[in-house]
Design a protein around this motif. Sequence first.
Motif, PDB file in Angstrom:
ATOM      1  N   SER C 204       0.837  -1.207   0.000  1.00  0.00           N
ATOM      2  CA  SER C 204       0.000   0.000   0.000  1.00  0.00           C
ATOM      3  C   SER C 204       0.867   1.251   0.000  1.00  0.00           C
ATOM      4  N   LYS C 205       0.244   2.359  -0.352  1.00  0.00           N
ATOM      5  CA  LYS C 205       0.978   3.609  -0.501  1.00  0.00           C
ATOM      6  C   LYS C 205       1.648   4.007   0.822  1.00  0.00           C
ATOM      7  N   ASP C 206       0.903   3.915   1.910  1.00  0.00           N
ATOM      8  CA  ASP C 206       1.460   4.325   3.207  1.00  0.00           C
ATOM      9  C   ASP C 206       2.580   3.402   3.648  1.00  0.00           C
ATOM     10  N   ASP C 207       2.344   2.105   3.488  1.00  0.00           N
ATOM     11  CA  ASP C 207       3.373   1.143   3.880  1.00  0.00           C
ATOM     12  C   ASP C 207       4.664   1.411   3.121  1.00  0.00           C
ATOM     13  N   ALA C 208       4.523   1.637   1.836  1.00  0.00           N
ATOM     14  CA  ALA C 208       5.709   1.847   1.016  1.00  0.00           C
ATOM     15  C   ALA C 208       6.514   3.008   1.553  1.00  0.00           C
ATOM     16  N   TYR C 209       5.837   4.066   1.948  1.00  0.00           N
ATOM     17  CA  TYR C 209       6.555   5.255   2.401  1.00  0.00           C
ATOM     18  C   TYR C 209       7.167   5.042   3.781  1.00  0.00           C
ATOM     19  N   LEU C 210       6.364   4.557   4.703  1.00  0.00           N
ATOM     20  CA  LEU C 210       6.850   4.477   6.081  1.00  0.00           C
ATOM     21  C   LEU C 210       7.876   3.377   6.271  1.00  0.00           C
ATOM     22  N   GLN C 211       7.807   2.351   5.436  1.00  0.00           N
ATOM     23  CA  GLN C 211       8.784   1.291   5.603  1.00  0.00           C
ATOM     24  C   GLN C 211      10.020   1.536   4.771  1.00  0.00           C
ATOM     25  N   GLY C 212      10.076   2.692   4.176  1.00  0.00           N
ATOM     26  CA  GLY C 212      11.317   3.098   3.537  1.00  0.00           C
ATOM     27  C   GLY C 212      11.597   2.423   2.221  1.00  0.00           C
ATOM     28  N   ALA C 213      10.566   2.014   1.486  1.00  0.00           N
ATOM     29  CA  ALA C 213      10.820   1.428   0.169  1.00  0.00           C
ATOM     30  C   ALA C 213      11.452   2.477  -0.740  1.00  0.00           C
ATOM     31  N   VAL C 214      12.253   2.040  -1.671  1.00  0.00           N
ATOM     32  CA  VAL C 214      12.892   2.970  -2.602  1.00  0.00           C
ATOM     33  C   VAL C 214      12.778   2.431  -4.020  1.00  0.00           C
ATOM     34  N   GLY C 215      13.055   3.304  -4.943  1.00  0.00           N
ATOM     35  CA  GLY C 215      13.143   2.891  -6.340  1.00  0.00           C
ATOM     36  C   GLY C 215      11.810   2.464  -6.919  1.00  0.00           C
ATOM     37  N   PRO C 216      11.846   1.564  -7.892  1.00  0.00           N
ATOM     38  CA  PRO C 216      10.603   1.125  -8.527  1.00  0.00           C
ATOM     39  C   PRO C 216       9.592   0.589  -7.519  1.00  0.00           C
ATOM     40  N   THR C 217      10.066   0.062  -6.391  1.00  0.00           N
ATOM     41  CA  THR C 217       9.124  -0.474  -5.419  1.00  0.00           C
ATOM     42  C   THR C 217       8.230   0.620  -4.852  1.00  0.00           C
ATOM     43  N   ILE C 218       8.798   1.780  -4.555  1.00  0.00           N
ATOM     44  CA  ILE C 218       7.957   2.854  -4.006  1.00  0.00           C
ATOM     45  C   ILE C 218       7.179   3.533  -5.137  1.00  0.00           C
ATOM     46  N   ARG C 219       7.780   3.605  -6.312  1.00  0.00           N
ATOM     47  CA  ARG C 219       7.075   4.277  -7.413  1.00  0.00           C
ATOM     48  C   ARG C 219       5.892   3.454  -7.892  1.00  0.00           C
ATOM     49  N   ALA C 220       5.965   2.139  -7.718  1.00  0.00           N
ATOM     50  CA  ALA C 220       4.831   1.308  -8.124  1.00  0.00           C
ATOM     51  C   ALA C 220       3.680   1.430  -7.139  1.00  0.00           C
ATOM     52  N   SER C 221       3.959   2.038  -5.979  1.00  0.00           N
ATOM     53  CA  SER C 221       2.893   2.213  -4.998  1.00  0.00           C
ATOM     54  C   SER C 221       2.360   3.636  -4.999  1.00  0.00           C
ATOM     55  N   GLY C 222       2.625   4.364  -6.048  1.00  0.00           N
ATOM     56  CA  GLY C 222       1.978   5.664  -6.186  1.00  0.00           C
ATOM     57  C   GLY C 222       2.767   6.869  -5.715  1.00  0.00           C
ATOM     58  N   HIS C 223       4.019   6.681  -5.294  1.00  0.00           N
ATOM     59  CA  HIS C 223       4.830   7.844  -4.941  1.00  0.00           C
ATOM     60  C   HIS C 223       5.722   8.175  -6.124  1.00  0.00           C
ATOM     61  N   SER C 224       5.898   9.460  -6.395  1.00  0.00           N
ATOM     62  CA  SER C 224       6.761   9.779  -7.532  1.00  0.00           C
ATOM     63  C   SER C 224       8.160  10.087  -7.039  1.00  0.00           C
ATOM     64  N   TYR C 225       8.653   9.297  -6.101  1.00  0.00           N
ATOM     65  CA  TYR C 225       9.956   9.593  -5.534  1.00  0.00           C
ATOM     66  C   TYR C 225      11.071   9.017  -6.394  1.00  0.00           C
ATOM     67  N   ASP C 226      11.901   9.869  -6.909  1.00  0.00           N
ATOM     68  CA  ASP C 226      13.003   9.433  -7.755  1.00  0.00           C
ATOM     69  C   ASP C 226      14.196  10.318  -7.426  1.00  0.00           C
ATOM     70  N   THR C 227      15.271   9.723  -6.905  1.00  0.00           N
ATOM     71  CA  THR C 227      16.404  10.518  -6.434  1.00  0.00           C
ATOM     72  C   THR C 227      17.035  11.337  -7.552  1.00  0.00           C
ATOM     73  N   ARG C 228      16.859  10.910  -8.799  1.00  0.00           N
ATOM     74  CA  ARG C 228      17.444  11.675  -9.898  1.00  0.00           C
ATOM     75  C   ARG C 228      16.916  13.104  -9.918  1.00  0.00           C
ATOM     76  N   LYS C 229      15.732  13.295  -9.338  1.00  0.00           N
ATOM     77  CA  LYS C 229      15.124  14.625  -9.337  1.00  0.00           C
ATOM     78  C   LYS C 229      15.912  15.617  -8.488  1.00  0.00           C
ATOM     79  N   ILE C 230      16.803  15.135  -7.626  1.00  0.00           N
ATOM     80  CA  ILE C 230      17.643  16.053  -6.849  1.00  0.00           C
ATOM     81  C   ILE C 230      18.512  16.852  -7.800  1.00  0.00           C
ATOM     82  N   GLY C 231      18.856  16.233  -8.907  1.00  0.00           N
ATOM     83  CA  GLY C 231      19.633  16.952  -9.906  1.00  0.00           C
ATOM     84  C   GLY C 231      21.118  16.761  -9.794  1.00  0.00           C
ATOM     85  N   TYR C 232      21.553  15.620  -9.281  1.00  0.00           N
ATOM     86  CA  TYR C 232      22.993  15.347  -9.285  1.00  0.00           C
ATOM     87  C   TYR C 232      23.428  15.087 -10.719  1.00  0.00           C
ATOM     88  N   ALA C 233      24.729  15.026 -10.943  1.00  0.00           N
ATOM     89  CA  ALA C 233      25.296  14.913 -12.292  1.00  0.00           C
ATOM     90  C   ALA C 233      24.560  15.879 -13.222  1.00  0.00           C
TER      91      ALA C 233
END
Lengths: 127, 130, 359
Positions: C204-233
């Motif tokens: 679930s969306k909440d579980d993914a966030y609170l349990q610290g999922a990252v990458g495709p696992t969290i994005r498949a649960s509806g969060h648009s979290y992608d570290t590339r957005k920080i703008g490194y490189a």
Amino acid sequence: MIREEQKMQDITPDSLIRSVQAMKDGGKRLVQIGCARIGDIFEINYSFDKDYNFENLKLTIPSGLEVPSVSGIYTCAFVYENEIHDLYGIEITGIAIDFKGTFIRTSIKYPFGVVSSKEEDACQNKL
Amino acid sequence: MGLFSMTKMVFRSVSRKPATLMYPVRPAKSAAAFRGRILIEPLKCIACRKCEKSCPTQAITVDVKVRTWQIDRLRCIICNCCVEDCPTNCLSTENIYTNPMTVREGIEIYTVPPKPERKKETVDNSKTEE
Amino acid sequence: MSKQVVIPFGPQHPVLPEPLHLDLVLEDEKVVDAIPTIGYVHRGLEKLVEKREYPQYVYIAERICGICSFIHGMTYCQGIEGIMNLEIPKRADYLRTIWSEYSRMHSHLLWLGLFADAMGFESLFMNAWRLREHILDDLEATTGGRVIQGSCKVGGVRRDISSEKLDEMASGLDSMQGELHDLVNVFLRDSSVRHRLKGTGILSKDDAYLQGAVGPTIRASGHSYDTRKIGYAAYGDLSFEPVVASAGDSYARCEVRAKEMFTSIDIVKQAVKKIPDGPIDMKVTGAPDGEYFARSEQPRGEVIHYIKGNGTKFLARHRVRTPTLANITPLVTILKGCELADVPIIVLSIDPCIGCAER
Ligand code: SF4
Ligand code: SF4
């Protein structure tokens, strides 16, 4: 290239649970818990993130001190806390799933907690 | 769609050559830039030990006294550091792997020319010796 | 309540390429609890930092993982550059971006293949890996290494790519795109695949966030979290949107990875267009003194390299939190309540890489 700001905040063992709870109440995600040994002192870093804002709590403890677990607040902390226990030998009390030293099995007990042994023989001479 | 989504791919594969090579019979393909193994021209080496210092895996041992340059093929990770750091450009990378081995070996020792005598005429002599 | 049985799963299992052990507590065919164990392949790479000089350690950092090797090396370098406050040349940033995206495509294709294999779809597995070969060939031709690239160093990159080669790479990706579409089509449209994946292992969306999922696992649960957005490189200069799915099941995780490859192709093409001329590295002198958390997005998710230097050539501490370690807790959560027969699929759907989880 954009470089992230490094927000660091020092905390004490007493305020650990309170500060971590405050992070959770602020809707932050636990990114990692990591440990570093500086001489006889251990530094434990608790990192959090919300909307790409990275924040870090730094707990500094002397060796031999017990640390309360934060896995009651963030369940996922159990992975990192077991790891710290197995690699550094820091006692962490009340981990949600406590593996009691079997999470990462190493031939030397607490390998990261001891001072690195300098190689007696250059390793290219070993086959 | 459903059941036949794979058809197009299958037909394409039928009309195509195999994607794999019969490896030991036909040589493996490798790009020109590929790092396969380190070569040395022992004659150019001056035993300065720069490569030994830059090597992250400590695969190279240079003996300044006995004048040998030794590489352990199995330790070497072909990172190219030694090639970049060598002042006389005597090292190079070839795009062919070291041959596989069944026992722990792969230590190769090369003799490098003795140190040229700074003082007088002996410079020429050192070159003729291998 | 029916009787509970415990079934050990792994570390050797036909579908698992990685040594992960799970104790599955079953009631009939249902998993009620799962206890993970890792620790079979701990190599102590982080400890080696005390014995190797920091510029040499890049090659060890790269070997943390055999698949996302380039990104590990790059993140480590970014950490050192962060401490020493180095501004590396723009061209190096772009080259790092291009190679990162190639790594991502190669990793996702590898995963799609393994995933197909886990479902029992052998021929799809081979087709995925055939496409991966194109990517590896380009990596080999530009960096000199297929899987361990070794082309990153503190202060820049070690090899340049000529502009002709860059164009050739972009057009190569263009011509590959058609075949990639056909491949992805099978994963997303084929009825047997859908039947196998839909609804298994919902996070679930909440579980993914609170349990610290990252990458495709969290994005498949509806969060648009992608570290590339920080703008490194060079990511700050390029436009892309993280691929997000909302269902949170294995199918969604597969979908995110499949679609991400097209994002990667797009990023590479943008980077090839925008790449500036100039030097590719800078001279680095001195030693790092201070600490830095470097973050970047690997194929499996966000990776953290914590680097602490003490002013000597040997770092005091290097700690890596790899995406798989963060994804273990979500994995345990989604395993609860699933069927025993779905366990292999679910475990594979987070793309576990235990080798790098333990370093
Ligand atoms: S190979 Fe090159 S770097 Fe190594 S000792 Fe000889 S001259 Fe020096
Ligand atoms: S290529 Fe790298 S690992 Fe091999 S000998 Fe040279 S420096 Fe050492």
